[in-house]
Scaffold this motif. Structure first.
Motif, mmCIF file in Angstrom:
data_model
loop_
_atom_site.group_PDB
_atom_site.id
_atom_site.type_symbol
_atom_site.label_atom_id
_atom_site.label_comp_id
_atom_site.label_asym_id
_atom_site.label_seq_id
_atom_site.Cartn_x
_atom_site.Cartn_y
_atom_site.Cartn_z
ATOM 1 N N VAL A 100 38.718 59.268 -19.292
ATOM 2 C CA VAL A 100 37.254 58.774 -18.446
ATOM 3 C C VAL A 100 36.255 58.969 -19.124
ATOM 4 C CG1 VAL A 100 38.607 59.033 -15.913
ATOM 5 C CG2 VAL A 100 37.269 60.663 -17.090
ATOM 6 N N ARG A 101 35.324 58.242 -18.866
ATOM 7 C CA ARG A 101 33.846 58.476 -19.578
ATOM 8 C C ARG A 101 33.461 59.921 -19.110
ATOM 9 N NH1 ARG A 101 33.149 53.425 -17.517
ATOM 10 N NH2 ARG A 101 31.679 54.278 -15.953
ATOM 11 N N PRO A 102 32.819 60.730 -19.956
ATOM 12 C CA PRO A 102 32.188 61.939 -19.494
ATOM 13 C C PRO A 102 30.994 61.584 -18.662
ATOM 14 C CG PRO A 102 31.532 61.498 -21.528
ATOM 15 C CD PRO A 102 32.296 60.335 -21.370
ATOM 16 N N ARG A 103 31.205 61.257 -17.331
ATOM 17 C CA ARG A 103 30.268 61.113 -16.285
ATOM 18 C C ARG A 103 30.821 61.667 -14.811
ATOM 19 N NH1 ARG A 103 29.165 54.970 -16.145
ATOM 20 N NH2 ARG A 103 28.637 55.503 -14.019
ATOM 21 N N GLN A 104 30.204 62.532 -14.253
ATOM 22 C CA GLN A 104 30.613 63.180 -13.139
ATOM 23 C C GLN A 104 31.093 62.486 -12.111
ATOM 24 O OE1 GLN A 104 27.613 66.156 -11.583
ATOM 25 N NE2 GLN A 104 29.237 66.895 -10.159
ATOM 26 N N GLN A 105 30.314 61.192 -11.855
ATOM 27 C CA GLN A 105 30.799 60.325 -10.718
ATOM 28 C C GLN A 105 32.108 59.658 -11.092
ATOM 29 O OE1 GLN A 105 29.076 59.800 -8.051
ATOM 30 N NE2 GLN A 105 30.605 58.216 -7.280
ATOM 31 N N ASP A 106 32.461 59.454 -12.194
ATOM 32 C CA ASP A 106 33.807 58.594 -12.723
ATOM 33 C C ASP A 106 34.789 59.814 -12.293
ATOM 34 O OD1 ASP A 106 32.602 56.507 -13.322
ATOM 35 O OD2 ASP A 106 32.630 56.802 -15.550
ATOM 36 N N ASN A 107 34.592 61.059 -12.710
ATOM 37 C CA ASN A 107 35.665 62.210 -12.506
ATOM 38 C C ASN A 107 35.866 62.331 -10.915
ATOM 39 O OD1 ASN A 107 37.242 64.177 -13.358
ATOM 40 N ND2 ASN A 107 35.715 65.752 -13.271
ATOM 41 N N LEU A 108 34.680 62.165 -10.106
ATOM 42 C CA LEU A 108 34.907 62.238 -8.710
ATOM 43 C C LEU A 108 35.677 60.983 -8.251
ATOM 44 C CD1 LEU A 108 31.361 63.636 -7.757
ATOM 45 C CD2 LEU A 108 33.442 65.038 -7.688
ATOM 46 N N GLU A 109 35.434 59.915 -8.674
ATOM 47 C CA GLU A 109 36.199 58.797 -8.143
ATOM 48 C C GLU A 109 37.542 58.881 -8.556
ATOM 49 O OE1 GLU A 109 34.142 55.400 -9.740
ATOM 50 O OE2 GLU A 109 32.389 55.634 -8.536
ATOM 51 N N LEU A 110 37.849 59.358 -9.670
ATOM 52 C CA LEU A 110 39.229 59.535 -10.146
ATOM 53 C C LEU A 110 40.115 60.580 -9.182
ATOM 54 C CD1 LEU A 110 41.486 58.968 -12.235
ATOM 55 C CD2 LEU A 110 40.613 60.551 -13.836
ATOM 56 N N ARG A 111 39.588 61.572 -9.190
ATOM 57 C CA ARG A 111 39.914 62.672 -8.267
ATOM 58 C C ARG A 111 40.110 62.063 -6.945
ATOM 59 N NH1 ARG A 111 35.899 66.583 -5.659
ATOM 60 N NH2 ARG A 111 35.634 64.402 -4.300
ATOM 61 N N ASP A 112 39.244 61.282 -6.241
ATOM 62 C CA ASP A 112 39.681 60.396 -4.987
ATOM 63 C C ASP A 112 40.768 59.763 -5.194
ATOM 64 O OD1 ASP A 112 37.283 61.925 -4.016
ATOM 65 O OD2 ASP A 112 36.108 60.451 -3.980
ATOM 66 N N LEU A 113 40.791 58.971 -6.092
ATOM 67 C CA LEU A 113 41.947 58.216 -6.420
ATOM 68 C C LEU A 113 43.173 58.813 -6.263
ATOM 69 C CD1 LEU A 113 43.397 55.494 -6.762
ATOM 70 C CD2 LEU A 113 42.668 55.632 -8.968
ATOM 71 N N ASP A 114 43.530 59.913 -7.217
ATOM 72 C CA ASP A 114 44.431 60.612 -7.489
ATOM 73 C C ASP A 114 44.776 61.210 -5.814
ATOM 74 O OD1 ASP A 114 46.555 62.226 -8.620
ATOM 75 O OD2 ASP A 114 45.417 63.936 -8.461
ATOM 76 N N ARG A 115 43.868 61.741 -5.002
ATOM 77 C CA ARG A 115 44.127 62.394 -3.659
ATOM 78 C C ARG A 115 44.644 61.186 -2.653
ATOM 79 N NH1 ARG A 115 39.292 66.812 -2.758
ATOM 80 N NH2 ARG A 115 40.152 68.334 -4.275
#
Length: 166
Positions: free
Chosen positions: A86-101
């Motif tokens: 993912v791009r090194p942006r915090q929002q993207d990381n949070l969205e990926l975490r939410d998708l994984d969960r």
């Protein structure tokens, strides 16, 4: 291209699907290795056609057998994640975490159909062959998985308690 070269070309897709199924890099690597071992041992059974679908079928069968042998525990505390760049942006990381969960909250049947159709881009027919169900079941599971995933990502906890009412 030889049979072995064709299999080697499918390894990245096998790894990605195994990682999504298991949620764990080590278990995913073991699943890919088991799949490749079985494919090379049973190469005479393959009929020319869709090699990817045949390999995914082998992987699906191995995964189901392993599930039957042991209890699959999926961590919801954020320790397990998809290994997706993912791009090194915090929002993207949070969205990926939410998708994984959210993916982890889907039933295994819904998750595997969603991943085969959405991530691996298999047709409904190929997906049905991989998991051994009718095409209508694939379509039904996919629709339910998408609906539930949409609700989970929207933060609607009712998604965990949906019931079919006729």
């Amino acid at each position: 291209m030889s049979f072995r070269q064709a299999i080697v070309a499918e390894i990245p897709r096998l790894r990605r699907y195994a990682r999504a199924l298991t949620g764990d890099a080590s278990r995913a690597d073991d699943l890919v290795q088991d799949t490749l071992e079985r494919a090379l041992g049973k190469w005479r059974l393959w009929r020319p056609g869709n090699l990817r679908a045949w390999l995914f079928t082998l992987m699906h069968n191995i995964f189901v057998n392993q599930l039957q042998e042991s209890v699959l525990v999926i961590s919801l505390d954020g320790d397990t994640h998809l290994d997706v760049p993912v791009r090194p942006r915090q929002q993207d990381n949070l969205e990926l975490r939410d998708l994984d969960r959210a993916l982890a909250r889907l039933s295994p049947e819904q998750r595997e159909v969603l991943l085969l159709v959405g991530l691996e881009e298999l047709s409904y027919e190929d997906t049905a062959r991989v998991i051994g169900v009718p095409v209508g079941t694939v379509m039904s599971r996919l629709a339910r998985a998408r609906d539930k995933l949409r609700l989970l990502l929207a933060g609607d906890e009712r998604a965990l308690h949906l019931k079919v009412v006729k």
